[in-house]
Design an enzyme around this catalytic site. Sequence first.
Site, PDB file in Angstrom:
ATOM      1  N   ASN A 111       0.865  -1.188   0.000  1.00 39.68           N
ATOM      2  CA  ASN A 111       0.000   0.000   0.000  1.00 39.68           C
ATOM      3  C   ASN A 111       0.898   1.233   0.000  1.00 39.68           C
ATOM      4  O   ASN A 111       1.506   1.562   1.021  1.00 39.68           O
ATOM      5  CB  ASN A 111      -0.894  -0.051   1.261  1.00 39.68           C
ATOM      6  CG  ASN A 111      -1.745   1.191   1.422  1.00 39.68           C
ATOM      7  OD1 ASN A 111      -1.842   2.019   0.520  1.00 39.68           O
ATOM      8  ND2 ASN A 111      -2.365   1.328   2.589  1.00 39.68           N
ATOM      9  N   LYS A 134       0.126   4.292  -0.288  1.00 43.87           N
ATOM     10  CA  LYS A 134      -0.530   5.462   0.335  1.00 43.87           C
ATOM     11  C   LYS A 134      -0.314   6.720  -0.521  1.00 43.87           C
ATOM     12  O   LYS A 134      -0.239   6.617  -1.739  1.00 43.87           O
ATOM     13  CB  LYS A 134      -0.021   5.636   1.764  1.00 43.87           C
ATOM     14  CG  LYS A 134      -0.173   4.345   2.584  1.00 43.87           C
ATOM     15  CD  LYS A 134      -0.033   4.535   4.065  1.00 43.87           C
ATOM     16  CE  LYS A 134      -0.218   3.196   4.762  1.00 43.87           C
ATOM     17  NZ  LYS A 134      -0.163   3.271   6.207  1.00 43.87           N
ATOM     18  N   HIS A 164      -9.595   0.971   5.041  1.00 40.18           N
ATOM     19  CA  HIS A 164      -8.295   1.115   5.704  1.00 40.18           C
ATOM     20  C   HIS A 164      -8.457   2.020   6.927  1.00 40.18           C
ATOM     21  O   HIS A 164      -9.261   2.947   6.910  1.00 40.18           O
ATOM     22  CB  HIS A 164      -7.268   1.705   4.730  1.00 40.18           C
ATOM     23  CG  HIS A 164      -5.881   1.689   5.291  1.00 40.18           C
ATOM     24  ND1 HIS A 164      -5.426   2.671   6.143  1.00 40.18           N
ATOM     25  CD2 HIS A 164      -4.865   0.805   5.161  1.00 40.18           C
ATOM     26  CE1 HIS A 164      -4.183   2.371   6.500  1.00 40.18           C
ATOM     27  NE2 HIS A 164      -3.818   1.252   5.916  1.00 40.18           N
ATOM     28  N   GLU A 211      -6.830   4.391   8.045  1.00 34.44           N
ATOM     29  CA  GLU A 211      -6.680   5.840   7.783  1.00 34.44           C
ATOM     30  C   GLU A 211      -7.949   6.423   7.179  1.00 34.44           C
ATOM     31  O   GLU A 211      -8.292   7.573   7.425  1.00 34.44           O
ATOM     32  CB  GLU A 211      -5.444   6.070   6.891  1.00 34.44           C
ATOM     33  CG  GLU A 211      -4.164   5.910   7.686  1.00 34.44           C
ATOM     34  CD  GLU A 211      -2.988   5.344   6.919  1.00 34.44           C
ATOM     35  OE1 GLU A 211      -2.977   5.418   5.678  1.00 34.44           O
ATOM     36  OE2 GLU A 211      -2.067   4.806   7.578  1.00 34.44           O
ATOM     37  N   GLU A 256      -5.640  -5.434  10.673  1.00 31.36           N
ATOM     38  CA  GLU A 256      -4.650  -4.380  10.874  1.00 31.36           C
ATOM     39  C   GLU A 256      -4.966  -3.626  12.170  1.00 31.36           C
ATOM     40  O   GLU A 256      -5.778  -2.696  12.164  1.00 31.36           O
ATOM     41  CB  GLU A 256      -4.696  -3.388   9.710  1.00 31.36           C
ATOM     42  CG  GLU A 256      -4.296  -3.973   8.387  1.00 31.36           C
ATOM     43  CD  GLU A 256      -3.689  -2.891   7.496  1.00 31.36           C
ATOM     44  OE1 GLU A 256      -2.518  -3.023   7.148  1.00 31.36           O
ATOM     45  OE2 GLU A 256      -4.374  -1.909   7.202  1.00 31.36           O
ATOM     46  N   GLY A 259       2.111   1.971  10.890  1.00 27.81           N
ATOM     47  CA  GLY A 259       3.044   3.085  10.761  1.00 27.81           C
ATOM     48  C   GLY A 259       3.741   3.459  12.058  1.00 27.81           C
ATOM     49  O   GLY A 259       4.341   4.532  12.159  1.00 27.81           O
ATOM     50  N   SER A 308       3.153  -2.402  10.527  1.00 27.04           N
ATOM     51  CA  SER A 308       4.601  -2.410  10.798  1.00 27.04           C
ATOM     52  C   SER A 308       5.284  -3.712  10.391  1.00 27.04           C
ATOM     53  O   SER A 308       6.161  -4.211  11.093  1.00 27.04           O
ATOM     54  CB  SER A 308       4.881  -2.081  12.271  1.00 27.04           C
ATOM     55  OG  SER A 308       4.465  -0.755  12.555  1.00 27.04           O
ATOM     56  N   GLY A 337       4.715   1.297   4.813  1.00 25.43           N
ATOM     57  CA  GLY A 337       6.040   1.941   4.685  1.00 25.43           C
ATOM     58  C   GLY A 337       7.089   1.093   3.988  1.00 25.43           C
ATOM     59  O   GLY A 337       7.791   1.578   3.089  1.00 25.43           O
TER      60      GLY A 337
END
Length: 251
Positions: free
Chosen positions: A8, A10, A94, A96, A166, A172, A212, A234
């Site tokens: 992902n 982002k 997600h 976020e 998740e 993150g 993570s 990330g």
Amino acid sequence: MTPLVVGNWKMHGGPATSVKLARELVSGLDPQRLTTQIVVAPPFTDLLEVKKCLTTSIALAAQNCHCEDSGAFTGEISPAMLAEIDCGFVIIGHSERRHLFSETNELIEKKLSAVLRHRMRPILCIGETLQERKNGETEKVITQQLDSVLKQLSEDAIGCIEFAYEPVWAIGTGMNASIEQIRDAHALIRRLLNGYCGEAGAREIRIVYGGSVKPENAALIAGVDGVSGLLVGGASLSAESFLKIARAFSH
Ligand code: PGA
């Protein structure tokens, strides 16, 4: 079942950066030895350019979509548009989106149904916040998140969904969930899916872990009972680290 590893990206990149990353992934993969299904989710503006440089070993996902096919929804992208460019997957719900853009379970259900209607595979993200975990509400939250979406769907439709556990506090933060936490949450999700699809149907459904994931912990997490893939944020922005993660399932 074939493990699923999703990158992902982002709101990172832009067409030039995304194309470079996609090319590095393609050249770093040996399709003969590939034992996982690999999916990348670039920003909307980069989807078409990335698609042009992907081979059949890597599929394309969008990070979000609207629930309507068209209309006066300034700034939104519809599932019909994504289907037209041959996007295979769409990430839905997600954390976020849930927390920064106030997406509710009701809205997520509408988006998920729209994605299924267009014959793309939704990657449905669920998971608890740190406060919810501390309050002992993890099971309740995950159950609600799943029920609100699945109760409207047929067994066949549920079979087309990829589930991503998740925990919000692990995304993150560099703090992945422990092996026990991952095992318990995946077992809970599998149990709930059994209720919707029966054990035989649920057994075919992938539940991936996200939060993570790094090259250093990928093999350990990949080995946890019930983990059928990884959703990587990330660490998917570097081809080298994403490919190392993707190889965590090849043994
Ligand atoms: P992370 O993100 O790997 O950077 O924690 C995961 C995700 O947001 O899906």
